[in-house]
Each structure stands twice: as C-alpha cells, then as structure tokens.
Design a protein around this motif. Sequence first.
Motif, mmCIF file in Angstrom:
data_model
loop_
_atom_site.group_PDB
_atom_site.id
_atom_site.type_symbol
_atom_site.label_atom_id
_atom_site.label_comp_id
_atom_site.label_asym_id
_atom_site.label_seq_id
_atom_site.Cartn_x
_atom_site.Cartn_y
_atom_site.Cartn_z
ATOM 1 N N HIS A 19 0.832 -1.216 0.000
ATOM 2 C CA HIS A 19 0.000 0.000 0.000
ATOM 3 C C HIS A 19 0.862 1.260 0.000
ATOM 4 C CE1 HIS A 19 -3.512 -2.490 0.520
ATOM 5 N NE2 HIS A 19 -3.081 -2.960 1.675
ATOM 6 N N LYS A 21 3.716 1.712 1.332
ATOM 7 C CA LYS A 21 4.550 1.884 2.531
ATOM 8 C C LYS A 21 5.601 0.772 2.575
ATOM 9 C CE LYS A 21 1.760 5.118 4.261
ATOM 10 N NZ LYS A 21 2.176 6.516 4.471
ATOM 11 N N ASP A 350 -2.447 -3.065 8.220
ATOM 12 C CA ASP A 350 -2.113 -3.529 6.875
ATOM 13 C C ASP A 350 -2.062 -2.365 5.886
ATOM 14 O OD1 ASP A 350 -1.805 -5.559 4.698
ATOM 15 O OD2 ASP A 350 -3.746 -4.727 4.101
ATOM 16 N N LYS A 351 -3.002 -1.439 6.018
ATOM 17 C CA LYS A 351 -3.003 -0.266 5.124
ATOM 18 C C LYS A 351 -1.750 0.586 5.316
ATOM 19 C CE LYS A 351 -7.008 -1.214 3.329
ATOM 20 N NZ LYS A 351 -7.051 -1.744 1.931
ATOM 21 N N GLY A 353 1.160 -0.829 5.750
ATOM 22 C CA GLY A 353 2.273 -1.687 5.345
ATOM 23 C C GLY A 353 2.790 -2.606 6.425
#
Length: 404
Positions: A19, A21, A350-351, A353
């Motif tokens: 994402h 990152k 998760d968004k 990274g």
Amino acid sequence: MINVDKIREDFPILKRTVHGKPLVYFDNAATSQTPQVVIDTIVDYYSNYNANIHRGVHTLSQEATDKYEEARVKIQQHFNAKNTYEIILTSGTTHSINMIASGFSALLEKDDEIIVSALEHHSNIVPWQMLCEKTGAILKVIPMLEDGSLDIEAYHTIVNQKTKLVFCNHVSNALGTVNPIEEIIAKAHQFNAAVLIDGAQATPHIKPDVQALDVDFYVASAHKLCGPTGVGMLYGKEEWLEKLPPYQGGGEMIATVSFEKTTYAGLPHKFEAGTPNICGGIAFGTAIDYMNSVGFKNIANYEDELLKYGTEQLLKIEGLKIYGNTSNKTAVISFNVKEIHPYDIGAILDKLGIAVRTGHHCAQPIMDFYKIPGTVRASFSFYNTKEEIDVFVNGVKRAVRMLS
C-alpha cells in the motif's frame, strides 16, 4: 552480534512496499521470510537436477538423492538425533503429529490416558481427540495460569500409571510462552509414557538437543526456519519408530510387495511413502545452514532485545493489555486495546504496510480462557529492527484513535 542491516540484505521481500509503505513484517510466528540462499537452492534444483529420488540409476536421480539425504544429515546434526534414520521428512508439523497419532491408534486401549496442554495449537489438539474417539482413550488437559504459563503442579497430579502419551508445545504460538519441557518429559518418563514436543514455534529461536531432552518425538516445520512451506520433520527415537505401523502405504515405504504379502522398508523410508517434496527437503537443509551461520545464541539475544523494546513501547498505549507475561518467552506480543476488535486494528495496520496476525491463532482454548475473541499478535524475527517497532507502535496508536 547481529548485523541486522547486513542480514536484511539477504531477504529480498523486505525491500518491497505494501500500500505504498515499506513492508514491516511482524507475522513471523505464522511463517518466516526466505533468504536468497534458500531461494537460490530451489531455483538450482529445478534448473539443474530435478528428478525423483532413491529409484533411478541415472545421474540426475543420483544427484537429487544425494542432496536430499545430505539435507537429512544436516537436520539430524542440527537437532542432535542419534541416528540419521530417526529423522522422518514430512510435509510439516501437522503431518508429523498426525503420523504419530495414527500410529498410536494401534497401541492404545480403552481407558488409557493421554495428556495435552491448554496452550496447544489446534494441530496438537484435534489429532489426539480423533485418536481418543477411535481407541476409547481419555484426553486430559494440563491447565494454564493467568500469566500464560502452564500449571505444572496440576500436571504432576494428572500424570499417572494410565498415562501413555504426553504432548506439549515447546513454545506457545499464541503467547510466546516457553514451556518447561524438560520437567514435563522427565515426569512422563517416570510412568513410562511417551512424550511428543511440538517444536514449530521454538525452532526459529532455540536449537533443541533431542538427546539431551530425552524426548521421544519432536516435530518442526521448515517454513518457520527461513525454509520453504510444505516440508518439515519428525524426530522419533528408534525404538518408538520401530513399534509404530506405517502411516501411509505406497511406493518407497516397502521392501517387497506381492498380492499375498507386503513387507515394509526400514527406517526412515517406512514412514515416507510416495514422492516427497524433494526440493523442499533440500532447501530445508540450506535454511538450517543459514540459521546456524547467523547463530542461535545471537538470534535469541537480539530477539529478546526486540521483545523488551516492543513490550515497553506498546505498554505506553492507554488501555493496551498484553496476554502472556511469563519471564521466559520468545519474541511474540499478543495484545488487545480496550474493547476494539483485533481484526479492525490489524486491517488498519495492513493499510500502513504492517503485517501482523489477528484472531485466535489456531489456539481457541487460550482465547476462551481469557474470554476474548482473539488478539493482535506481533511476532519478531532476527531480521526485524527497533525502527520497525516504532513504525508499528505509531500504527497501533493511529488505529486506536480511528477506532475509539
């Protein structure tokens, strides 16, 4: 000493982004990442000597056989098994456990007792429940305590003359607790009971000596040890492996076959029916070489630093609770924040990274004990850094702000 910057260069996946990152990979208890040397071994096998083993007179088959059996020797030496043929190559820890459960179905009688701990992964619970249903044996459980350790005093009262088998993980996958397996093994042997230790979570951090432990069976998976998925090992004392019947029938595990009678091959081939994961076995040996080149004392010391640092930083977050607070644990932090569902925190991380595991971690009885739906689990490896922990802690803070 760990040179983490140099080590990180060995792992190509650590250079990727998620994402947008930089990847922060804290799901090592589920599977470790793979160093380039192991990837190279896999590519070399399929590029240069891909062939079936033990059966061919041609050069490729002989080369593949030699490499596969060299890997078995590496595994034997790493775990200090007495004999190479006491190492059975399997598809992983779950396969290894099921092999032993299947074998003991021929040895147990009604009302025999088997003991499992409350800290087990489902893979070290369900096969034994199935075994009890098949044989009429009785399953007993070593209870756990609030700090995530086992109630060893209770264990000493549970084991008795009826006990035939005891199974326990070396390290809890959900909490990181290191169990006192030496004491568990010694007590079981006072009653001539066999002991199986699930080493899936221990072997990335600890170098077990199966002879010093005097354990009857020890199981592990390559993919926790920087190796490939789909391969693992079962160590068994020779006398026990000789007692147990084969797990599967087929090629490789036979000495002679006729329609009247089949005789079985000797160890280890008696338990290795069919074409194995040849490439995986060879790469397992490479992964063990790599881990030993880093050094398990170095790994343990560095990961303990990460654990202490991560614990200190996370506990600064208001409302955060860590589950599993024993003094002897590996680099796993399992936690919740306030009443926020762990899945929601994991999704936000998760968004950013950051890869963590959420849920019951295939250890639902532990979550039932704490009366929670699951936890966020961050599990560190020797290629992780304190800077990554800072990114992770800031991510948790952000998630809490968004979800509160």
